[in-house]
Design an enzyme around this catalytic site. Structure first.
Site, short mmCIF file in Angstrom:
data_model
loop_
_atom_site.label_atom_id
_atom_site.label_comp_id
_atom_site.label_asym_id
_atom_site.label_seq_id
_atom_site.Cartn_x
_atom_site.Cartn_y
_atom_site.Cartn_z
N LEU A 204 0.86 -1.20 0.00
CA LEU A 204 0.00 0.00 0.00
C LEU A 204 0.88 1.24 0.00
CD1 LEU A 204 -2.31 -1.13 2.95
CD2 LEU A 204 -3.02 -0.99 0.55
N HIS A 205 0.60 2.15 -0.89
CA HIS A 205 1.35 3.42 -0.82
C HIS A 205 0.61 4.60 -1.42
CE1 HIS A 205 2.22 2.38 -4.99
NE2 HIS A 205 2.46 3.65 -5.16
#
Ligand code: UD1
Length: 361
Positions: A204-205
């Site tokens: 996740l980013h």
């Protein structure tokens, strides 16, 4: 012929690798690589050059982090100098990061032709910074290398001249095919002690997921719940790490295997053995589709619809209970998906277009 390739952030490096190799096979091309320095950590940049056996960049603009305006402006200003000095025939830009749009703009203002590798992707979500980068870069470019048919259609519908659009396929998959044997040999899940179990990989980013406290809290809650059922491996992007610390969420990740960003070969090795992948990355949606691993994409939309229609990806909202249920229900058929021109030859087609004036429609 002199070609300048401009790369800056992690997802650019695996797209550059096969293009650099294809151009190197043409003796008459002087291929110069400019790294903007948007990503600068060993784990976000250098390790990719080492693992993909790429020559180090000839220039580094050292722009580093900053706001969108600052980062984009620094690339514009610094790349203009290099581009002017080297007077290339072509500037190649990759993907959709800030470095991509900045380098394209600097080049066209100097009268240098621009080729966009991975052109035509559209999420139609203008809240994503990358969507602006995609649209602007495509409309600046002279040559547009599309990875999929939907990308070709998007470009045509926006009035881009048909002759400028080349349906070459997906360079990211070129790299995946190239490293797959080493990824299998790396036995990363074995080294982590999870090879014999069903495990989940999470990446996740995206700002929409990790910059908002409540959204990230939901995702952390989902990971913790999942980790009570099977191992959850979470290599953490620097942006996400900063948010986890700001929101005091790191200490809540009890039971989750929290790692530094992984080198490419280890990441592919891990994905290849996973039961399910949860991600908001564009590249991971494509890699899981090629490998046939179920992928839950934590986004309201995707610029890579082929991973939904022909691949293994499904969109999910960032809601803990729903995400946990969907992960439980994901079925791993381990059947590779066949997508047109995701065949390991995309970069070779790019070299043929530029060096031999071939056309791929
Ligand atoms: C960028 C791209 C995104 C891509 C992602 C892949 C844009 C607008 N976004 O997002 O499309 O999917 O890269 O990783 O270009 N940082 C470090 N070390 C690094 C790099 C970044 O610590 O080597 C930290 C910095 O604190 C920085 C933050 O990460 O402020 C975000 O980096 P940035 O390049 O601004 O955007 P990404 O979120 O990485």
């Amino acid at each position: 012929m002199r070609i300048l390739s401009v790369v800056g952030a992690r997802p650019n490096f695996m797209k550059l690798a096969p293009v650099a190799r294809a151009l190197a096979r043409r003796g008459a091309v002087d291929h110069v690589v400019v790294h903007t320095g948007q990503h600068y950590d060993e784990s976000m940049s250098d390790v990719f050059f080492t693992q993909l056996a790429m020559q180090r960049p000839h220039y580094n603009l050292n722009v580093g982090s900053g706001t969108h305006g600052k980062q984009t402006a620094a690339v514009l200003e610094r790349f203009e100098v290099v581009c002017n000095d080297l007077a290339p025939d072509w500037v190649f830009v990759y993907g959709d990061v800030n470095s991509t749009v900045a380098a394209a703009l600097a080049a066209v203002k100097l009268g240098v032709k621009v080729a966009h590798v991975e052109a035509g992707l559209r999420s139609r979500d203008r809240t994503m910074p990358e969507e602006h980068n995609r649209v602007v870069t495509d409309h600046l470019s002279d040559l547009l290398f599309a990875p999929s048919r939907d990308a070709v259609d998007n470009l045509r519908s926006e009035g881009i001249p048909v002759d400028a659009i080349q349906f070459v396929g997906n360079v990211m998959i070129d790299t995946l095919i190239e490293v797959l044997p080493s990824a299998k040999a790396a036995r990363t899940p074995e080294r982590m002690g999870i090879a014999k179990t069903d495990y989940v990989v999470v990446t996740l980013h995206r700002p929409a997921n990790v910059d908002a406290r409540e959204t990230f809290r939901q995702l952390v809650k989902a990971m913790v719940t999942m980790s009570r059922e099977r191992p959850v491996v979470f290599p953490v992007h620097p942006r996400s790490r900063a948010s986890l610390e700001t929101y005091s969420l790191m200490e809540q990740l009890d039971g989750v295997m929290v790692l530094e960003p992984l080198p490419y070969v280890d990441m592919i090795s891990l994905i290849n053995g996973a039961a399910v992948v949860v991600t908001d990355s564009g590249g991971v949606q494509e890699e899981t589709t090629y490998l046939g691993i179920p992928c839950l994409t934590v986004r309201p939309n995707t610029e890579r619809p082929v991973t939904l229609t022909h691949g293994t990806s499904q969109l999910v909202p960032p809601v803990a209970d729903e995400l946990v249920e969907r992960v439980r229900g994901a079925h791993n058929a381990r059947r590779r998906c066949v997508i047109e021109r995701w065949d390991g030859l995309a970069a070779e087609r790019i070299a043929q277009v530029v060096c031999e004036e071939r056309s791929f429609d």
